[in-house]
Every structure is written in C-alpha cells, then in structure tokens.
Design a protein around this motif. Structure first.
Motif, PDB file in Angstrom:
ATOM      1  N   GLY A  13       8.727   1.401 -17.839  1.00  0.00           N
ATOM      2  CA  GLY A  13       7.769   0.321 -18.277  1.00  0.00           C
ATOM      3  C   GLY A  13       6.651   0.024 -16.921  1.00  0.00           C
ATOM      4  O   GLY A  13       5.493  -0.061 -17.282  1.00  0.00           O
ATOM      5  N   GLU A  14       7.194  -0.078 -15.623  1.00  0.00           N
ATOM      6  CA  GLU A  14       6.273  -0.276 -14.567  1.00  0.00           C
ATOM      7  C   GLU A  14       5.330   0.919 -14.547  1.00  0.00           C
ATOM      8  O   GLU A  14       4.055   0.906 -14.482  1.00  0.00           O
ATOM      9  CB  GLU A  14       6.878  -0.478 -13.294  1.00  0.00           C
ATOM     10  N   LEU A  15       5.821   2.074 -14.478  1.00  0.00           N
ATOM     11  CA  LEU A  15       4.845   3.265 -14.657  1.00  0.00           C
ATOM     12  C   LEU A  15       3.909   3.301 -15.674  1.00  0.00           C
ATOM     13  O   LEU A  15       2.584   3.407 -15.657  1.00  0.00           O
ATOM     14  CB  LEU A  15       5.511   4.624 -14.799  1.00  0.00           C
ATOM     15  N   GLN A  16       4.232   3.078 -16.883  1.00  0.00           N
ATOM     16  CA  GLN A  16       3.263   2.865 -18.060  1.00  0.00           C
ATOM     17  C   GLN A  16       2.299   1.671 -18.097  1.00  0.00           C
ATOM     18  O   GLN A  16       1.195   2.167 -18.300  1.00  0.00           O
ATOM     19  CB  GLN A  16       4.091   2.728 -19.337  1.00  0.00           C
ATOM     20  N   GLN A  17       2.701   0.722 -17.380  1.00  0.00           N
ATOM     21  CA  GLN A  17       1.723  -0.409 -17.207  1.00  0.00           C
ATOM     22  C   GLN A  17       0.705   0.092 -15.990  1.00  0.00           C
ATOM     23  O   GLN A  17      -0.584  -0.336 -16.345  1.00  0.00           O
ATOM     24  CB  GLN A  17       2.217  -1.659 -16.970  1.00  0.00           C
ATOM     25  N   ARG A  18       1.120   0.674 -15.079  1.00  0.00           N
ATOM     26  CA  ARG A  18       0.284   1.028 -13.869  1.00  0.00           C
ATOM     27  C   ARG A  18      -0.695   2.215 -14.582  1.00  0.00           C
ATOM     28  O   ARG A  18      -1.992   2.158 -14.166  1.00  0.00           O
ATOM     29  CB  ARG A  18       0.939   1.752 -12.651  1.00  0.00           C
ATOM     30  N   LEU A  19      -0.438   3.030 -15.128  1.00  0.00           N
ATOM     31  CA  LEU A  19      -1.326   4.184 -15.825  1.00  0.00           C
ATOM     32  C   LEU A  19      -2.121   3.594 -16.710  1.00  0.00           C
ATOM     33  O   LEU A  19      -3.408   3.967 -16.700  1.00  0.00           O
ATOM     34  CB  LEU A  19      -0.321   5.275 -16.586  1.00  0.00           C
ATOM     35  N   LYS A  20      -1.670   2.488 -17.563  1.00  0.00           N
ATOM     36  CA  LYS A  20      -2.667   1.948 -18.567  1.00  0.00           C
ATOM     37  C   LYS A  20      -3.852   1.119 -17.720  1.00  0.00           C
ATOM     38  O   LYS A  20      -4.808   1.135 -18.242  1.00  0.00           O
ATOM     39  CB  LYS A  20      -1.901   0.686 -19.354  1.00  0.00           C
ATOM     40  N   ASP A  21      -3.353   0.316 -16.724  1.00  0.00           N
ATOM     41  CA  ASP A  21      -4.357  -0.440 -15.880  1.00  0.00           C
ATOM     42  C   ASP A  21      -5.282   0.482 -15.175  1.00  0.00           C
ATOM     43  O   ASP A  21      -6.630   0.017 -14.962  1.00  0.00           O
ATOM     44  CB  ASP A  21      -3.498  -1.466 -14.823  1.00  0.00           C
ATOM     45  N   TYR A  22      -4.782   1.704 -14.693  1.00  0.00           N
ATOM     46  CA  TYR A  22      -5.578   2.661 -14.084  1.00  0.00           C
ATOM     47  C   TYR A  22      -6.752   3.517 -14.749  1.00  0.00           C
ATOM     48  O   TYR A  22      -7.571   3.471 -14.682  1.00  0.00           O
ATOM     49  CB  TYR A  22      -4.706   3.879 -13.495  1.00  0.00           C
ATOM     50  N   SER A  23      -6.187   3.496 -16.047  1.00  0.00           N
ATOM     51  CA  SER A  23      -7.017   4.166 -17.043  1.00  0.00           C
ATOM     52  C   SER A  23      -8.200   3.329 -17.458  1.00  0.00           C
ATOM     53  O   SER A  23      -9.271   3.756 -17.770  1.00  0.00           O
ATOM     54  CB  SER A  23      -6.220   4.747 -18.209  1.00  0.00           C
ATOM     55  N   ARG A  44       0.780  -1.198   0.159  1.00  0.00           N
ATOM     56  CA  ARG A  44      -0.116  -0.111  -0.021  1.00  0.00           C
ATOM     57  C   ARG A  44       0.871   1.173  -0.076  1.00  0.00           C
ATOM     58  O   ARG A  44       1.661   1.358   0.835  1.00  0.00           O
ATOM     59  CB  ARG A  44      -0.868  -0.058   1.268  1.00  0.00           C
ATOM     60  N   ARG A  45       0.552   2.306  -1.011  1.00  0.00           N
ATOM     61  CA  ARG A  45       1.708   3.275  -1.135  1.00  0.00           C
ATOM     62  C   ARG A  45       0.830   4.457  -1.688  1.00  0.00           C
ATOM     63  O   ARG A  45      -0.557   4.344  -1.867  1.00  0.00           O
ATOM     64  CB  ARG A  45       2.518   3.090  -2.121  1.00  0.00           C
ATOM     65  N   ILE A  46       1.404   5.656  -1.415  1.00  0.00           N
ATOM     66  CA  ILE A  46       0.649   6.979  -1.748  1.00  0.00           C
ATOM     67  C   ILE A  46       0.692   6.928  -3.237  1.00  0.00           C
ATOM     68  O   ILE A  46       1.600   6.662  -3.907  1.00  0.00           O
ATOM     69  CB  ILE A  46       1.290   8.141  -1.276  1.00  0.00           C
ATOM     70  N   ARG A  47      -0.270   7.100  -3.962  1.00  0.00           N
ATOM     71  CA  ARG A  47      -0.571   6.787  -5.461  1.00  0.00           C
ATOM     72  C   ARG A  47      -0.847   8.026  -6.084  1.00  0.00           C
ATOM     73  O   ARG A  47      -1.784   9.065  -5.691  1.00  0.00           O
ATOM     74  CB  ARG A  47      -1.593   5.865  -5.902  1.00  0.00           C
ATOM     75  N   LEU A  48      -0.400   8.369  -7.335  1.00  0.00           N
ATOM     76  CA  LEU A  48      -0.744   9.214  -8.333  1.00  0.00           C
ATOM     77  C   LEU A  48      -1.297   8.688  -9.441  1.00  0.00           C
ATOM     78  O   LEU A  48      -0.278   8.149 -10.064  1.00  0.00           O
ATOM     79  CB  LEU A  48       0.291  10.461  -8.406  1.00  0.00           C
ATOM     80  N   ALA A  49      -2.435   9.120  -9.940  1.00  0.00           N
ATOM     81  CA  ALA A  49      -2.963   8.281 -11.204  1.00  0.00           C
ATOM     82  C   ALA A  49      -2.905   6.853 -11.078  1.00  0.00           C
ATOM     83  O   ALA A  49      -2.433   6.095 -12.341  1.00  0.00           O
ATOM     84  CB  ALA A  49      -2.553   8.906 -12.150  1.00  0.00           C
ATOM     85  N   GLY A  50      -2.854   6.213 -10.319  1.00  0.00           N
ATOM     86  CA  GLY A  50      -2.661   4.578  -9.930  1.00  0.00           C
ATOM     87  C   GLY A  50      -1.406   4.189  -9.794  1.00  0.00           C
ATOM     88  O   GLY A  50      -1.136   2.915  -9.720  1.00  0.00           O
ATOM     89  N   ALA A  51      -0.595   5.197  -9.970  1.00  0.00           N
ATOM     90  CA  ALA A  51       1.038   4.652  -9.637  1.00  0.00           C
ATOM     91  C   ALA A  51       1.633   5.182  -8.233  1.00  0.00           C
ATOM     92  O   ALA A  51       1.221   6.258  -7.798  1.00  0.00           O
ATOM     93  CB  ALA A  51       1.989   5.091 -10.931  1.00  0.00           C
ATOM     94  N   PRO A  52       2.502   4.471  -7.622  1.00  0.00           N
ATOM     95  CA  PRO A  52       3.198   4.804  -6.529  1.00  0.00           C
ATOM     96  C   PRO A  52       3.564   6.425  -6.667  1.00  0.00           C
ATOM     97  O   PRO A  52       4.702   6.378  -7.741  1.00  0.00           O
ATOM     98  CB  PRO A  52       3.869   3.722  -6.035  1.00  0.00           C
ATOM     99  N   LEU A  53       3.701   7.048  -5.864  1.00  0.00           N
ATOM    100  CA  LEU A  53       4.344   8.463  -5.788  1.00  0.00           C
ATOM    101  C   LEU A  53       6.089   8.051  -5.910  1.00  0.00           C
ATOM    102  O   LEU A  53       6.593   8.567  -6.620  1.00  0.00           O
ATOM    103  CB  LEU A  53       4.116   9.255  -4.817  1.00  0.00           C
ATOM    104  N   LYS A  54       6.358   7.028  -5.369  1.00  0.00           N
ATOM    105  CA  LYS A  54       7.773   6.775  -5.201  1.00  0.00           C
ATOM    106  C   LYS A  54       8.100   6.246  -6.670  1.00  0.00           C
ATOM    107  O   LYS A  54       9.448   6.559  -7.011  1.00  0.00           O
ATOM    108  CB  LYS A  54       8.100   5.663  -4.077  1.00  0.00           C
ATOM    109  N   LEU A  55       7.360   5.605  -7.191  1.00  0.00           N
ATOM    110  CA  LEU A  55       7.800   5.155  -8.566  1.00  0.00           C
ATOM    111  C   LEU A  55       7.943   6.386  -9.490  1.00  0.00           C
ATOM    112  O   LEU A  55       8.581   6.583 -10.417  1.00  0.00           O
ATOM    113  CB  LEU A  55       6.590   4.216  -9.339  1.00  0.00           C
ATOM    114  N   TRP A  56       7.070   7.386  -9.494  1.00  0.00           N
ATOM    115  CA  TRP A  56       7.133   8.666 -10.259  1.00  0.00           C
ATOM    116  C   TRP A  56       8.360   9.144  -9.911  1.00  0.00           C
ATOM    117  O   TRP A  56       9.198   9.670 -10.976  1.00  0.00           O
ATOM    118  CB  TRP A  56       6.031   9.586  -9.832  1.00  0.00           C
TER     119      TRP A  56
END
Length: 308
Positions: free
Chosen positions: A295-305, A249-261
C-alpha cells in the motif's frame, strides 16, 4: 453550548438506528448539546431513520453529495456550537455515562484539549478467539481497539476515530485532510490521526479517559481475510503521509525508496510461502505485512505519477 457530537454516515440505516438508540440512553441531564449528522448521499433508508429520531434527539442533519468522509465532515465543522466536540462514527455505541466522563475529564485536565475514549470492539458471532484478542497485533488498525493505559492521563498514542473529544477553540481554522480517509475505491487511511497529530504538533497532549467507554461494532465482513488485507493496504497508503516518512531522504526509484521496493519483494515472498504451509493466523499476518508495504509503495507511485 456544552457538547457537539459529530459523525458522517452513508448507507448504514440499520446500524444507524441502533447507534441512535444508544444516544437516547445517554446521561445528558443538565447539558445543552447537539448531535450533528452528515448524510453522505445515502441511497437507503438513512433519511427515514434520522427523521424518526428527531423527536427524541437534538439532531442537526446535513446532506453532502460529494465523495469522501472527510469532505463531508469539513462541511459541518463551521456549524459546531459546543465548547467540547466529540468526533465519532455511525457504528459506535457509547455507554450511558460516556459524554459525562468526557466533560468531567475536561474539567480535571483544564489545560488540555484532546481526550480519547476507551474503545472496545464488539465482534460478530463466529469470530476466531485469536482475532478477538488484544494480542492480535493488527487489532488496533482493523477494529480500532484503544486502551493505551490503565488509568486516566497523558498517553503517547493518539486517540482513535470511533471516539475522541477536542475543545472547539483548539481547532478553529483547522479541517480534516481530504486526501485521507474513506472515499471511493482504495484510499489512504489516517484522516483522524492526521488531524490529531497536527494538534499535537501545536503542543497539545493526548489525555486518555477510560471512563468514557464506547463499543465499536465490527461487521461480519470485517473479520474475513479479504477485508483485513484491504484494510492493511489502506493503512500502508496512509503511512506515506506520516511526518517521519516525509523527512527522510533515501535513494528512490520512481518516487519510492529503494528499501521499500526490496521490503515489498521480501514480504511478498514470505506471504507466498505462508500460503503453502502456514495456519490461518500466520497466513493472515504475513499477508497483512505484505499489504502494508504494498500500500505504501502504491501510494508513493501514485503521488509520483501525479507530479511527474
């Protein structure tokens, strides 16, 4: 039946002919076996190669017109008859005693169900020495090098797609995740890994069998930076579906963890700096690190959208 060998192929007729020639050299004396090939709607001479080899090998061929390697494999799973099933690829050349080594190991480890071969990449001429070295940290993902131990026995790392064997009774009712694995466009890697992790979650160990040896043919384009960076991006997309990433569980922005951004931003900056002053190896390593996170960020954004 003792053994089923299964792989999918698409538009690699020349490589397929070399691969099937290596199957003709297998030591299969006294074994009842079948070679199942899924032609994933090839438009080259694949069908002709398969037809020519029918007189020499126990081929069972099916044509799948949909998109995606895992979808193609799933179509063939209900037809498997072997007690032990070897999953492989059309660019993998087994040593003559490879299948015999799998069978012997399955007898020695009678309570286990998952077995992995020793995989050695076969590089094209001109590949830099540092890229061929096991010390190249992306070697396992890029070229499927698999040598997790010196001796036969249980290992922590799951086997790799070019060659692993599973007792058919252990995966009845299972199929490959069709969201993962080769398909059109950019995709999330990890179809075989996901399949094996689900078996592991049921309590099954991974048994490494170094006597079961295969060569994984590396194509010339696969040692170029563009291909390796794209491979890293696909690897990053597949990381999204690891069990460890699903639970956190993480703080998320548009479905992706803030740490990942933040990690994507930092790795992009390191990559850009490396393109200005680093050597080829360091530039590639920084680029791989960036593409893994991107790649991880793009997939998370895709799944979130798709769920928003």
């Amino acid at each position: 039946m003792d053994i089923s060998i299964l792989f999918a192929t698409r538009n690699r007729a020349a490589q397929l002919e070399q691969t099937l020639a290596s199957y003709r050299a297998l030591d299969m004396q006294g074994l009842e076996w079948e070679l199942l090939i899924v032609d994933n709607a090839s438009t080259d001479a694949t069908a002709d190669v398969i037809e020519r080899m029918r007189d020499h090998l126990p081929i069972v061929c099916s044509t799948f017109h949909g998109v995606g390697k895992n979808r193609a494999l799933n179509e063939m799973l209900p037809q498997l008859r072997g007690s032990l099933v070897v999953f492989t690829d059309d660019d993998v050349l087994p040593e003559p005693d490879c299948i015999r080594a799998y069978i012997d190991a399955a007898q020695r480890w009678s309570d286990d169900v998952v077995f992995g071969a020793r995989i050695e990449p076969r590089f094209p001429a001109g590949t830099p020495d540092w890229m061929q070295s096991p010390d190249f940290e992306f070697s396992t993902t890029a070229f499927a090098r698999y040598q997790p131990a010196a001796q036969e026995g249980p290992v922590r790392r799951h086997p790799y797609g070019p060659s692993f064997a599973v007792r058919r009774s252990a995966f009845e009712g299972m199929c490959f995740n069709e969201q993962l694995g080769p398909q059109s466009g950019s995709y999330a890697m990890g179809g075989e890994a996901d399949f094996l992790r689900r078996l592991h979650a049921k309590g099954h160990r991974y048994i490494y069998v170094p006597q079961a040896r295969v060569a994984h043919v590396v194509r010339p384009e696969q040692v170029h930076a563009d291909w390796l960076l794209a491979r890293a991006n696909k690897k990053g997309r597949g990381q999204v579906y690891l069990p460890s990433n699903k639970k956190k569980r993480r703080i998320r922005l548009a479905g992706a963890p803030l740490k990942l951004w933040l990690a994507v931003s930092r790795s992009w900056l390191r990559y850009r700096l490396a393109t200005l002053r680093a050597n080829e190896r360091e530039r590639l390593q920084k680029g791989i690190a960036y593409q893994l996170r991107l790649g991880e960020l793009q997939q998370r954004l895709k799944d979130y959208s798709s769920t928003a």
